[in-house]
Scaffold this motif. Sequence first.
Motif, PDB file in Angstrom:
ATOM      1  N   TYR A  16       1.193  -1.297  -0.163  1.00 23.50           N
ATOM      2  CA  TYR A  16      -0.054   0.215  -0.086  1.00 23.50           C
ATOM      3  C   TYR A  16       0.687   1.043   0.177  1.00 23.50           C
ATOM      4  O   TYR A  16       2.488   1.418   0.314  1.00 23.50           O
ATOM      5  N   GLN A  23       0.797   5.092   1.073  1.00 22.24           N
ATOM      6  CA  GLN A  23      -0.302   6.375   2.153  1.00 22.24           C
ATOM      7  C   GLN A  23       0.517   7.819   1.752  1.00 22.24           C
ATOM      8  O   GLN A  23       1.883   8.245   2.084  1.00 22.24           O
ATOM      9  N   GLN A  80      -3.007  11.710   2.975  1.00 22.69           N
ATOM     10  CA  GLN A  80      -4.453  10.635   2.652  1.00 22.69           C
ATOM     11  C   GLN A  80      -4.780   9.354   3.306  1.00 22.69           C
ATOM     12  O   GLN A  80      -4.192   9.043   4.028  1.00 22.69           O
ATOM     13  N   SER A  81      -6.082   8.655   3.053  1.00 22.81           N
ATOM     14  CA  SER A  81      -6.086   6.967   3.716  1.00 22.81           C
ATOM     15  C   SER A  81      -5.042   6.366   2.345  1.00 22.81           C
ATOM     16  O   SER A  81      -3.712   6.675   1.921  1.00 22.81           O
ATOM     17  N   LEU A  82      -5.178   4.828   2.431  1.00 17.55           N
ATOM     18  CA  LEU A  82      -4.432   4.228   2.410  1.00 17.55           C
ATOM     19  C   LEU A  82      -4.893   4.041   0.670  1.00 17.55           C
ATOM     20  O   LEU A  82      -6.348   3.914   0.412  1.00 17.55           O
ATOM     21  N   GLU A 135      -2.763  -2.467  -9.188  1.00 15.15           N
ATOM     22  CA  GLU A 135      -4.220  -1.476  -9.257  1.00 15.15           C
ATOM     23  C   GLU A 135      -4.055  -0.735 -10.989  1.00 15.15           C
ATOM     24  O   GLU A 135      -3.373  -0.532 -10.665  1.00 15.15           O
ATOM     25  N   ILE A 162       4.060   7.127   2.792  1.00 15.91           N
ATOM     26  CA  ILE A 162       4.750   5.868   3.897  1.00 15.91           C
ATOM     27  C   ILE A 162       4.374   4.392   2.799  1.00 15.91           C
ATOM     28  O   ILE A 162       2.922   4.306   2.488  1.00 15.91           O
ATOM     29  N   LEU A 204       3.268   0.356   2.908  1.00 14.16           N
ATOM     30  CA  LEU A 204       3.198   0.001   4.461  1.00 14.16           C
ATOM     31  C   LEU A 204       2.859  -1.580   3.015  1.00 14.16           C
ATOM     32  O   LEU A 204       1.998  -1.799   2.322  1.00 14.16           O
ATOM     33  N   GLU A 216      -8.607 -11.214   7.955  1.00 16.36           N
ATOM     34  CA  GLU A 216      -8.179 -10.001   8.453  1.00 16.36           C
ATOM     35  C   GLU A 216      -6.610  -9.394   8.207  1.00 16.36           C
ATOM     36  O   GLU A 216      -6.551 -10.822   7.865  1.00 16.36           O
ATOM     37  N   GLN A 217      -6.353  -8.352   7.699  1.00 20.23           N
ATOM     38  CA  GLN A 217      -5.296  -7.754   7.203  1.00 20.23           C
ATOM     39  C   GLN A 217      -4.738  -7.371   8.588  1.00 20.23           C
ATOM     40  O   GLN A 217      -5.189  -6.898   9.459  1.00 20.23           O
ATOM     41  N   PHE A 218      -3.322  -7.387   8.185  1.00 18.72           N
ATOM     42  CA  PHE A 218      -2.213  -7.164  10.232  1.00 18.72           C
ATOM     43  C   PHE A 218      -1.103  -6.108   8.702  1.00 18.72           C
ATOM     44  O   PHE A 218      -1.200  -6.617   7.738  1.00 18.72           O
ATOM     45  N   PHE A 219      -1.064  -5.349   9.232  1.00 14.15           N
ATOM     46  CA  PHE A 219       0.135  -4.225   8.378  1.00 14.15           C
ATOM     47  C   PHE A 219       1.604  -4.406   9.076  1.00 14.15           C
ATOM     48  O   PHE A 219       1.443  -4.322  10.404  1.00 14.15           O
ATOM     49  N   GLY A 220       2.749  -4.376   8.464  1.00  6.84           N
ATOM     50  CA  GLY A 220       3.800  -3.463   8.338  1.00  6.84           C
ATOM     51  C   GLY A 220       3.573  -2.586   8.990  1.00  6.84           C
ATOM     52  O   GLY A 220       3.537  -1.595   9.349  1.00  6.84           O
ATOM     53  N   PRO A 221       4.716  -2.487   9.352  1.00  7.83           N
ATOM     54  CA  PRO A 221       5.384  -0.719  10.373  1.00  7.83           C
ATOM     55  C   PRO A 221       5.379   0.384   9.326  1.00  7.83           C
ATOM     56  O   PRO A 221       5.498   2.098   9.608  1.00  7.83           O
ATOM     57  N   ARG A 230       8.752   4.701   5.756  1.00  9.86           N
ATOM     58  CA  ARG A 230       8.647   6.509   5.363  1.00  9.86           C
ATOM     59  C   ARG A 230       9.304   7.284   4.520  1.00  9.86           C
ATOM     60  O   ARG A 230      10.739   7.171   5.008  1.00  9.86           O
ATOM     61  N   ASN A 285     -16.190  -8.639   4.849  1.00 11.82           N
ATOM     62  CA  ASN A 285     -15.137  -8.526   6.654  1.00 11.82           C
ATOM     63  C   ASN A 285     -14.871  -6.945   6.924  1.00 11.82           C
ATOM     64  O   ASN A 285     -15.516  -6.086   5.796  1.00 11.82           O
ATOM     65  N   GLN A 301     -12.624  -4.557   9.158  1.00 14.00           N
ATOM     66  CA  GLN A 301     -11.805  -3.556  10.033  1.00 14.00           C
ATOM     67  C   GLN A 301     -12.077  -2.295  10.426  1.00 14.00           C
ATOM     68  O   GLN A 301     -12.171  -1.963  10.083  1.00 14.00           O
ATOM     69  N   GLN A 315       2.103   3.967  12.693  1.00 13.51           N
ATOM     70  CA  GLN A 315       1.588   2.394  12.590  1.00 13.51           C
ATOM     71  C   GLN A 315       0.376   2.139  12.486  1.00 13.51           C
ATOM     72  O   GLN A 315      -0.055   2.966  13.371  1.00 13.51           O
ATOM     73  N   ASN A 352      -4.281  -2.864  14.252  1.00 18.67           N
ATOM     74  CA  ASN A 352      -6.525  -3.157  13.963  1.00 18.67           C
ATOM     75  C   ASN A 352      -6.397  -2.790  15.653  1.00 18.67           C
ATOM     76  O   ASN A 352      -6.001  -3.823  16.899  1.00 18.67           O
ATOM     77  N   TYR A 383     -11.615  -6.756  14.613  1.00 18.10           N
ATOM     78  CA  TYR A 383     -12.326  -7.225  13.215  1.00 18.10           C
ATOM     79  C   TYR A 383     -13.850  -7.390  12.982  1.00 18.10           C
ATOM     80  O   TYR A 383     -14.379  -8.892  14.149  1.00 18.10           O
ATOM     81  N   PHE A 396      -8.905   4.272  10.208  1.00 22.51           N
ATOM     82  CA  PHE A 396      -9.634   4.026   9.325  1.00 22.51           C
ATOM     83  C   PHE A 396     -10.311   2.585   9.300  1.00 22.51           C
ATOM     84  O   PHE A 396     -10.160   1.304  10.396  1.00 22.51           O
ATOM     85  N   PHE A 413     -10.183   1.239   1.462  1.00 21.82           N
ATOM     86  CA  PHE A 413     -10.476   1.969   3.020  1.00 21.82           C
ATOM     87  C   PHE A 413     -11.404   3.330   2.986  1.00 21.82           C
ATOM     88  O   PHE A 413     -10.606   3.740   1.677  1.00 21.82           O
ATOM     89  N   GLY A 414     -11.425   3.292   3.987  1.00 19.35           N
ATOM     90  CA  GLY A 414     -12.491   4.788   3.907  1.00 19.35           C
ATOM     91  C   GLY A 414     -11.339   6.049   3.973  1.00 19.35           C
ATOM     92  O   GLY A 414      -9.999   5.560   4.477  1.00 19.35           O
ATOM     93  N   ASP A 415     -11.325   7.484   4.356  1.00 15.89           N
ATOM     94  CA  ASP A 415     -10.848   8.080   4.497  1.00 15.89           C
ATOM     95  C   ASP A 415     -10.553   8.568   5.959  1.00 15.89           C
ATOM     96  O   ASP A 415      -9.674   9.491   6.261  1.00 15.89           O
TER      97      ASP A 415
END
Lengths: 114, 109
Positions: free
Chosen positions: A35, A37, A41-43, A58, A90, A92, A102-107, A110, B31, B33, B42, B45, B48, B86, B99-101
Amino acid sequence: SAVISQKPSRDICQRGTSLTIQCQVDSQVTMMFWYRQQPGQSLTLIATANQGSEATYESGFVIDKFPISRPNLTFSTLTVSNMSPEDSSIYLCSVEGRLHNEQFFGPGTRLTVL
Amino acid sequence: GIQVEQSPPDLILQEGANSTLRCNFSDSVNNLQWFHQNPWGQLINLFYIPSGTKQNGRLSATTVATERYSLLYISSSQTTDSGVYFCAVHNTNAGKSTFGDGTTLTVKP
């Protein structure tokens, strides 16, 4: 949950250069996501990376600008090529959990391009 | 593609106040989140929650999938709750999350 690390955590780069960002996961995952960012802004999803196949990009993102590697089930890299100040963001890395989406993100990484 | 709208865009609270953040989405999802992005970037989460209600300490969330919205409740807010919240939805047809804004929350001491 998954534990995800990214390198570098931040960098300042010159216009026209390239930067490769690494993403390491503590368990094997099928799909990894990259992703972007932009400031305030959003992701936005850049691409989905599956092991053993080419990444799926995409709309608005191309392989020449953001080449991705996925050599195994725990690692991926994203390269930001021929950078311009507009690439300051950023970046990600994300994975999906085993049981559901379910999604998990790295730190995050930047990036500032001068 | 699916549209995700979050409200309000910005929220300023005094420490100790309660708040409700909303996420509306335009299509059925499998889904949903909630994430909190701290000032260091960072993404954490929170929930969910494709449907129903969940609670975790001072935070709780409810998703009404049939009416295509989700709510995040923050009670007795603290300055450490500041950041961007988010909502992200996953649609099977799209095969990815949207994702939303975000809602930017500032909690003042």
